[in-house]
Design a protein around this motif. Structure first.
Motif, PDB file in Angstrom:
ATOM      1  N   LYS A 142      55.308  19.497   5.805  1.00  0.00           N
ATOM      2  CA  LYS A 142      55.697  20.704   5.069  1.00  0.00           C
ATOM      3  C   LYS A 142      54.476  21.516   4.625  1.00  0.00           C
ATOM      4  CE  LYS A 142      60.070  18.853   3.696  1.00  0.00           C
ATOM      5  NZ  LYS A 142      61.116  18.729   2.715  1.00  0.00           N
ATOM      6  N   PRO A 143      53.694  21.970   5.602  1.00  0.00           N
ATOM      7  CA  PRO A 143      52.468  22.686   5.247  1.00  0.00           C
ATOM      8  C   PRO A 143      52.738  24.066   4.649  1.00  0.00           C
ATOM      9  CG  PRO A 143      52.843  22.823   7.596  1.00  0.00           C
ATOM     10  CD  PRO A 143      53.879  21.885   7.047  1.00  0.00           C
ATOM     11  N   ILE A 144      51.823  24.480   3.797  1.00  0.00           N
ATOM     12  CA  ILE A 144      51.821  25.849   3.278  1.00  0.00           C
ATOM     13  C   ILE A 144      50.940  26.673   4.209  1.00  0.00           C
ATOM     14  CG2 ILE A 144      51.005  27.336   1.401  1.00  0.00           C
ATOM     15  CD1 ILE A 144      51.729  25.092  -0.538  1.00  0.00           C
ATOM     16  N   ALA A 145      51.447  27.829   4.638  1.00  0.00           N
ATOM     17  CA  ALA A 145      50.668  28.727   5.492  1.00  0.00           C
ATOM     18  C   ALA A 145      49.740  29.563   4.618  1.00  0.00           C
ATOM     19  CB  ALA A 145      51.597  29.641   6.289  1.00  0.00           C
ATOM     20  N   LEU A 200      38.884  22.548   1.878  1.00  0.00           N
ATOM     21  CA  LEU A 200      39.922  21.568   2.186  1.00  0.00           C
ATOM     22  C   LEU A 200      39.376  20.364   2.948  1.00  0.00           C
ATOM     23  CD1 LEU A 200      42.758  24.078   3.142  1.00  0.00           C
ATOM     24  CD2 LEU A 200      42.629  22.683   1.053  1.00  0.00           C
ATOM     25  N   LEU A 201      38.386  20.582   3.798  1.00  0.00           N
ATOM     26  CA  LEU A 201      37.818  19.466   4.559  1.00  0.00           C
ATOM     27  C   LEU A 201      37.135  18.440   3.662  1.00  0.00           C
ATOM     28  CD1 LEU A 201      36.389  21.235   7.739  1.00  0.00           C
ATOM     29  CD2 LEU A 201      38.292  19.602   7.638  1.00  0.00           C
ATOM     30  N   LYS A 202      36.830  18.809   2.433  1.00  0.00           N
ATOM     31  CA  LYS A 202      36.210  17.863   1.491  1.00  0.00           C
ATOM     32  C   LYS A 202      37.243  16.944   0.851  1.00  0.00           C
ATOM     33  CE  LYS A 202      32.252  20.743   0.409  1.00  0.00           C
ATOM     34  NZ  LYS A 202      31.521  21.477  -0.625  1.00  0.00           N
ATOM     35  N   GLY A 203      38.528  17.212   1.081  1.00  0.00           N
ATOM     36  CA  GLY A 203      39.592  16.398   0.503  1.00  0.00           C
ATOM     37  C   GLY A 203      40.121  15.382   1.493  1.00  0.00           C
ATOM     38  N   THR A 204      41.352  14.964   1.239  1.00  0.00           N
ATOM     39  CA  THR A 204      41.999  13.972   2.106  1.00  0.00           C
ATOM     40  C   THR A 204      43.359  14.454   2.597  1.00  0.00           C
ATOM     41  OG1 THR A 204      42.998  12.869   0.190  1.00  0.00           O
ATOM     42  CG2 THR A 204      40.869  12.021   0.963  1.00  0.00           C
ATOM     43  N   GLN A 205      43.789  15.635   2.166  1.00  0.00           N
ATOM     44  CA  GLN A 205      45.105  16.165   2.524  1.00  0.00           C
ATOM     45  C   GLN A 205      45.133  16.623   3.989  1.00  0.00           C
ATOM     46  OE1 GLN A 205      42.735  18.052   0.975  1.00  0.00           O
ATOM     47  NE2 GLN A 205      42.734  19.442   2.705  1.00  0.00           N
ATOM     48  N   PRO A 206      46.346  16.718   4.565  1.00  0.00           N
ATOM     49  CA  PRO A 206      46.468  17.175   5.949  1.00  0.00           C
ATOM     50  C   PRO A 206      46.059  18.642   6.110  1.00  0.00           C
ATOM     51  CG  PRO A 206      48.462  16.042   5.233  1.00  0.00           C
ATOM     52  CD  PRO A 206      47.626  16.269   4.017  1.00  0.00           C
ATOM     53  N   ILE A 207      45.440  18.932   7.237  1.00  0.00           N
ATOM     54  CA  ILE A 207      45.039  20.294   7.592  1.00  0.00           C
ATOM     55  C   ILE A 207      45.494  20.553   9.016  1.00  0.00           C
ATOM     56  CG2 ILE A 207      43.108  21.888   7.925  1.00  0.00           C
ATOM     57  CD1 ILE A 207      41.493  20.045   5.993  1.00  0.00           C
ATOM     58  N   ARG A 262      43.993  20.744  -2.534  1.00  0.00           N
ATOM     59  CA  ARG A 262      43.202  19.567  -2.173  1.00  0.00           C
ATOM     60  C   ARG A 262      43.486  18.414  -3.135  1.00  0.00           C
ATOM     61  NH1 ARG A 262      36.846  20.249  -2.183  1.00  0.00           N
ATOM     62  NH2 ARG A 262      37.071  19.556  -4.333  1.00  0.00           N
ATOM     63  N   LYS A 263      43.497  18.711  -4.424  1.00  0.00           N
ATOM     64  CA  LYS A 263      43.753  17.689  -5.448  1.00  0.00           C
ATOM     65  C   LYS A 263      45.166  17.115  -5.304  1.00  0.00           C
ATOM     66  CE  LYS A 263      43.808  16.991 -10.434  1.00  0.00           C
ATOM     67  NZ  LYS A 263      43.709  17.639 -11.741  1.00  0.00           N
ATOM     68  N   GLU A 264      46.154  17.971  -5.012  1.00  0.00           N
ATOM     69  CA  GLU A 264      47.556  17.548  -4.894  1.00  0.00           C
ATOM     70  C   GLU A 264      47.871  16.889  -3.558  1.00  0.00           C
ATOM     71  OE1 GLU A 264      49.640  21.221  -5.526  1.00  0.00           O
ATOM     72  OE2 GLU A 264      49.444  21.111  -7.710  1.00  0.00           O
ATOM     73  N   GLY A 265      46.959  17.010  -2.587  1.00  0.00           N
ATOM     74  CA  GLY A 265      47.220  16.464  -1.253  1.00  0.00           C
ATOM     75  C   GLY A 265      48.142  17.331  -0.428  1.00  0.00           C
ATOM     76  N   GLN A 266      48.232  18.621  -0.766  1.00  0.00           N
ATOM     77  CA  GLN A 266      49.123  19.554  -0.075  1.00  0.00           C
ATOM     78  C   GLN A 266      48.602  19.890   1.321  1.00  0.00           C
ATOM     79  OE1 GLN A 266      52.224  21.138  -0.767  1.00  0.00           O
ATOM     80  NE2 GLN A 266      51.881  21.669   1.359  1.00  0.00           N
ATOM     81  N   SER A 267      49.465  19.774   2.287  1.00  0.00           N
ATOM     82  CA  SER A 267      49.149  20.143   3.668  1.00  0.00           C
ATOM     83  C   SER A 267      49.053  21.669   3.783  1.00  0.00           C
ATOM     84  CB  SER A 267      50.261  19.613   4.576  1.00  0.00           C
ATOM     85  OG  SER A 267      50.062  20.036   5.890  1.00  0.00           O
ATOM     86  N   VAL A 268      48.047  22.146   4.535  1.00  0.00           N
ATOM     87  CA  VAL A 268      47.829  23.579   4.713  1.00  0.00           C
ATOM     88  C   VAL A 268      47.678  23.874   6.194  1.00  0.00           C
ATOM     89  CG1 VAL A 268      46.330  25.549   4.165  1.00  0.00           C
ATOM     90  CG2 VAL A 268      46.695  23.748   2.456  1.00  0.00           C
ATOM     91  N   ILE A 269      48.310  24.978   6.633  1.00  0.00           N
ATOM     92  CA  ILE A 269      48.175  25.451   8.014  1.00  0.00           C
ATOM     93  C   ILE A 269      47.654  26.882   7.985  1.00  0.00           C
ATOM     94  CG2 ILE A 269      50.609  26.164   8.108  1.00  0.00           C
ATOM     95  CD1 ILE A 269      50.542  25.529  11.131  1.00  0.00           C
ATOM     96  N   SER A 270      46.730  27.182   8.879  1.00  0.00           N
ATOM     97  CA  SER A 270      46.152  28.524   8.952  1.00  0.00           C
ATOM     98  C   SER A 270      45.401  28.665  10.272  1.00  0.00           C
ATOM     99  CB  SER A 270      45.187  28.739   7.780  1.00  0.00           C
ATOM    100  OG  SER A 270      44.596  30.024   7.818  1.00  0.00           O
ATOM    101  N   GLY A 271      45.076  29.898  10.577  1.00  0.00           N
ATOM    102  CA  GLY A 271      44.172  30.139  11.694  1.00  0.00           C
ATOM    103  C   GLY A 271      42.730  29.881  11.272  1.00  0.00           C
TER     104      GLY A 271
END
Length: 141
Positions: free
Chosen positions: A13-16, A61-68, A39-48
């Motif tokens: 369920k990524p956020i665009a 975001l790459l410094k976190g652990t959440q999906p990208i 990043r703190k919440e582990g929220q997945s993010v999608i973008s160009g």
């Protein structure tokens, strides 16, 4: 759809994330804070992750652990940038494109198609900044 990385990330369920190329300072700070929150919440993010602000968001975001999930406005590269490889190896990064490898150049029309593709994959949309009359503004309508 063409992918490289953990395809299961499409189910997160990524956020665009979208941002116009030109972004005012107050929006930069808000977007920076939002990325830190995701990043703190582990929220997945999608973008160009193409505009300067989007690139900065990817760096954060790459410094976190959440999906990208990265979606280029062209085919997937033959070589993935080396700084992405550790994240792909950990299963937290996916590169997904609607374009075949034969599409090697980003065009304005490809960017529009890519953005619509991202919206289809996202659970919600976050527009950091949209310039009046620009492509990003049209996403909000």
């Amino acid at each position: 759809m063409f992918t490289f990385g953990n395809i299961a990330l499409l189910n997160t369920k990524p956020i665009a994330l979208f941002c116009s190329v030109k972004c005012p300072g107050d929006k930069i700070l808000q977007t920076y804070d939002q990325c830190l929150k995701w990043r703190k919440e582990g929220q997945s993010v999608i973008s160009g992750f193409h505009s300067p602000m989007e690139k900065e968001c990817l760096r954060i975001l790459l410094k976190g652990t959440q999906p990208i999930i990265i979606s280029p406005a062209r085919g997937i590269w033959n070589r993935i940038p080396k700084e992405w490889q550790p994240h792909i190896d950990k299963g937290r990064l996916l590169v997904v494109s609607k374009f075949s490898k034969s599409v090697i150049r980003m065009t304005s029309n490809n960017a529009i198609d890519r953005n619509e593709f991202i919206i289809e994959l996202a659970s919600e949309i976050y527009v950091a900044h949209a310039i009046g009359g620009g492509k990003t503004e049209k996403l909000e309508k």
